[in-house]
Design a protein around this motif. Structure first.
Motif, PDB file in Angstrom:
ATOM      1  N   GLN A 259       0.757  -1.379   0.206  1.00 30.54           N
ATOM      2  CA  GLN A 259      -0.032  -0.175  -0.063  1.00 30.54           C
ATOM      3  C   GLN A 259       0.858   1.418   0.081  1.00 30.54           C
ATOM      4  OE1 GLN A 259      -0.956  -1.681   3.610  1.00 30.54           O
ATOM      5  NE2 GLN A 259      -3.126  -2.093   3.200  1.00 30.54           N
ATOM      6  N   PRO A 260       0.926   1.947  -1.134  1.00 30.34           N
ATOM      7  CA  PRO A 260       1.947   2.963  -1.027  1.00 30.34           C
ATOM      8  C   PRO A 260       1.070   4.254  -0.307  1.00 30.34           C
ATOM      9  CG  PRO A 260       1.447   2.428  -3.307  1.00 30.34           C
ATOM     10  CD  PRO A 260       0.686   1.639  -2.379  1.00 30.34           C
ATOM     11  N   GLU A 261      -0.036   4.382  -0.507  1.00 32.36           N
ATOM     12  CA  GLU A 261      -0.783   5.386   0.497  1.00 32.36           C
ATOM     13  C   GLU A 261      -2.253   4.866   0.964  1.00 32.36           C
ATOM     14  OE1 GLU A 261       0.701   9.369  -2.293  1.00 32.36           O
ATOM     15  OE2 GLU A 261      -1.240   9.157  -1.553  1.00 32.36           O
ATOM     16  N   MET A 262      -2.162   5.565   2.402  1.00 33.72           N
ATOM     17  CA  MET A 262      -3.631   5.223   2.867  1.00 33.72           C
ATOM     18  C   MET A 262      -3.862   6.496   3.637  1.00 33.72           C
ATOM     19  SD  MET A 262      -3.189   1.609   4.513  1.00 33.72           S
ATOM     20  CE  MET A 262      -4.784   1.080   4.513  1.00 33.72           C
ATOM     21  N   SER A 263      -5.150   6.629   3.660  1.00 33.86           N
ATOM     22  CA  SER A 263      -5.951   7.646   4.403  1.00 33.86           C
ATOM     23  C   SER A 263      -6.892   7.208   5.488  1.00 33.86           C
ATOM     24  CB  SER A 263      -6.450   8.825   3.516  1.00 33.86           C
ATOM     25  OG  SER A 263      -7.444   8.311   2.734  1.00 33.86           O
ATOM     26  N   VAL A 264      -7.003   8.048   6.399  1.00 32.28           N
ATOM     27  CA  VAL A 264      -8.157   7.338   7.632  1.00 32.28           C
ATOM     28  C   VAL A 264      -8.577   8.708   8.354  1.00 32.28           C
ATOM     29  CG1 VAL A 264      -5.953   7.334   9.279  1.00 32.28           C
ATOM     30  CG2 VAL A 264      -8.220   6.003   9.402  1.00 32.28           C
ATOM     31  N   GLN A 265      -9.772   8.726   8.618  1.00 35.44           N
ATOM     32  CA  GLN A 265     -10.336   9.760   9.539  1.00 35.44           C
ATOM     33  C   GLN A 265      -9.747   9.644  10.889  1.00 35.44           C
ATOM     34  OE1 GLN A 265     -11.896  11.683   6.566  1.00 35.44           O
ATOM     35  NE2 GLN A 265     -12.483  12.154   8.470  1.00 35.44           N
ATOM     36  N   GLU A 266      -9.581  10.727  11.418  1.00 30.98           N
ATOM     37  CA  GLU A 266      -9.108  11.066  12.829  1.00 30.98           C
ATOM     38  C   GLU A 266     -10.186   9.927  13.651  1.00 30.98           C
ATOM     39  OE1 GLU A 266      -9.402  15.103  13.975  1.00 30.98           O
ATOM     40  OE2 GLU A 266      -7.992  14.654  15.797  1.00 30.98           O
ATOM     41  N   ALA A 267      -9.384   9.323  14.533  1.00 30.88           N
ATOM     42  CA  ALA A 267     -10.227   8.522  15.698  1.00 30.88           C
ATOM     43  C   ALA A 267     -10.516   7.101  14.923  1.00 30.88           C
ATOM     44  CB  ALA A 267     -11.372   9.216  16.045  1.00 30.88           C
ATOM     45  N   GLU A 268     -10.371   6.806  13.804  1.00 24.60           N
ATOM     46  CA  GLU A 268     -10.837   5.636  13.217  1.00 24.60           C
ATOM     47  C   GLU A 268      -9.169   4.759  13.231  1.00 24.60           C
ATOM     48  OE1 GLU A 268     -14.457   6.710  10.481  1.00 24.60           O
ATOM     49  OE2 GLU A 268     -12.568   6.245   9.464  1.00 24.60           O
ATOM     50  N   THR A 269      -9.526   3.555  12.779  1.00 20.41           N
ATOM     51  CA  THR A 269      -8.628   2.356  12.655  1.00 20.41           C
ATOM     52  C   THR A 269      -8.201   2.432  11.262  1.00 20.41           C
ATOM     53  OG1 THR A 269      -9.118   1.505  14.721  1.00 20.41           O
ATOM     54  CG2 THR A 269      -7.854  -0.031  13.309  1.00 20.41           C
ATOM     55  N   VAL A 270      -6.806   2.189  11.263  1.00 19.77           N
ATOM     56  CA  VAL A 270      -6.036   1.728   9.921  1.00 19.77           C
ATOM     57  C   VAL A 270      -5.149   0.688   9.975  1.00 19.77           C
ATOM     58  CG1 VAL A 270      -4.211   3.489  10.229  1.00 19.77           C
ATOM     59  CG2 VAL A 270      -4.950   2.731   7.940  1.00 19.77           C
ATOM     60  N   THR A 271      -4.890  -0.242   8.970  1.00 21.20           N
ATOM     61  CA  THR A 271      -4.041  -1.404   9.054  1.00 21.20           C
ATOM     62  C   THR A 271      -3.214  -1.544   7.854  1.00 21.20           C
ATOM     63  OG1 THR A 271      -5.793  -2.895  10.268  1.00 21.20           O
ATOM     64  CG2 THR A 271      -3.858  -3.872   9.183  1.00 21.20           C
ATOM     65  N   LEU A 272      -1.821  -1.389   8.080  1.00 21.41           N
ATOM     66  CA  LEU A 272      -0.653  -1.310   7.074  1.00 21.41           C
ATOM     67  C   LEU A 272      -0.209  -2.723   6.984  1.00 21.41           C
ATOM     68  CD1 LEU A 272      -1.071   1.634   8.387  1.00 21.41           C
ATOM     69  CD2 LEU A 272       1.202   2.043   7.884  1.00 21.41           C
ATOM     70  N   SER A 273      -0.189  -3.193   5.757  1.00 23.69           N
ATOM     71  CA  SER A 273       0.421  -4.526   5.295  1.00 23.69           C
ATOM     72  C   SER A 273       1.683  -4.554   5.090  1.00 23.69           C
ATOM     73  CB  SER A 273      -0.425  -5.255   4.374  1.00 23.69           C
ATOM     74  OG  SER A 273      -0.209  -4.592   3.061  1.00 23.69           O
ATOM     75  N   CYS A 274       2.477  -5.524   5.553  1.00 20.71           N
ATOM     76  CA  CYS A 274       3.770  -5.730   5.300  1.00 20.71           C
ATOM     77  C   CYS A 274       4.036  -7.463   5.016  1.00 20.71           C
ATOM     78  CB  CYS A 274       4.629  -5.402   6.413  1.00 20.71           C
ATOM     79  SG  CYS A 274       6.514  -5.842   6.288  1.00 20.71           S
ATOM     80  N   THR A 275       4.764  -7.950   4.033  1.00 18.91           N
ATOM     81  CA  THR A 275       5.053  -9.179   3.641  1.00 18.91           C
ATOM     82  C   THR A 275       6.578  -9.325   3.515  1.00 18.91           C
ATOM     83  OG1 THR A 275       4.578  -9.120   1.359  1.00 18.91           O
ATOM     84  CG2 THR A 275       2.826  -9.968   2.976  1.00 18.91           C
ATOM     85  N   TYR A 276       7.203 -10.269   4.194  1.00 21.08           N
ATOM     86  CA  TYR A 276       8.612 -10.310   4.068  1.00 21.08           C
ATOM     87  C   TYR A 276       8.870 -11.942   3.526  1.00 21.08           C
ATOM     88  CZ  TYR A 276       7.979 -12.645   8.370  1.00 21.08           C
ATOM     89  OH  TYR A 276       7.467 -13.383   9.637  1.00 21.08           O
ATOM     90  N   ASP A 277      10.198 -12.045   2.984  1.00 22.17           N
ATOM     91  CA  ASP A 277      10.534 -13.219   2.557  1.00 22.17           C
ATOM     92  C   ASP A 277      12.113 -13.521   3.070  1.00 22.17           C
ATOM     93  OD1 ASP A 277      11.212 -14.761  -0.668  1.00 22.17           O
ATOM     94  OD2 ASP A 277      10.995 -15.760   1.053  1.00 22.17           O
TER      95      ASP A 277
END
Lengths: 117, 112
Positions: A8-26
């Motif tokens: 995910q290059p960019e994400m936006s979220v409203q104040e007080a809400e929850t956001v989840t960023l993904s990461c995978t590795y090898d």
């Protein structure tokens, strides 16, 4: 060699809400550390949270928590109750726990998070 | 608090110039690192040092060299700057047995 992918290059979220960023590795290693670093606009990069691969319990740090799925090689970051100060670039990073490797970090490409009022 | 400082926040140089970027840490850390940060690529390790006068190549050492004459200071040298070295350069440090790296504010280098 280890690789880290943030889809995910960019994400936006409203104040007080929850956001989840993904990461995978090898990696073929079994003993390692995973990190989330935060880089606010024009400010220094700081550590948000750290996970040791041998620990099954997910790390938490106040409003920040991770979902570590070792078998799936996934390490997502959840930001709860988002605040304007959470606006930043977030980097996922991997470190091999073999000390002779020199404590080198391998970073993902980053996810820019914008918290909207 | 750990403090890692870098000599310049912004730098503009001409192609072919020799460029010195300096990093100083005040926590007696053994390890020091130089990364470059480019959009979409994250941070990539250029060189690191685990002791005075010791250095090891990272993932992208070509076109760069480093110097560590004192424990607290780690310099990155661009022998002959090129336009493809325009980037943000970040220094970091850590204890030899520590996993957490502490970063400086970065130097944004523009090579014309």
């Amino acid at each position: 060699a280890q690789t880290v992918t943030q889809s995910q290059p960019e994400m936006s979220v409203q104040e007080a809400e929850t956001v989840t960023l993904s990461c995978t590795y090898d990696t073929s290693e079994s003993n390692y550390y995973l990190f989330w670093y935060k880089q606010p606009p024009s400010r220094q990069m700081i550590l948000v949270i750290r996970q040791e691969a041998y620990k099954q319990q997910n790390a938490t740090e106040n409003r920040f928590s991770v979902n570590f799925q070792k078998a799936a090689k996934s390490f997502s970051l959840k930001i709860s109750d988002s605040q304007l100060g959470d606006t930043a670039m977030y980097f996922c990073a991997f470190m091999w726990a073999f000390k002779a490797a020199g404590n080198k970090l391998t970073f993902g490409g980053g996810t820019r998070v914008l918290v909207k009022p | 608090d750990v403090k890692v400082t870098q000599s310049s926040r912004y730098l503009v140089k001409r192609t072919g110039e020799k460029v010195f970027l300096e990093c100083v840490q005040d926590m007696d850390h053994e390890n020091m690192f130089w990364y470059r940060q480019d959009p979409g690529l994250g941070l990539r390790l250029i060189y690191f040092s685990y002791d005075v006068k010791m250095k090891e190549k990272g993932d992208i050492p070509e076109g760069y060299s480093v110097s560590r004459e004192k424990k607290e200071r780690f310099s990155l040298i661009l022998e002959s700057a090129s336009t493809n070295q325009t980037s943000m350069y970040l220094c970091a440090s850590s204890f030899v047995r520590g996993e957490t790296q502490y970063f400086g504010p970065g130097t944004r280098l523009l090579v014309l």
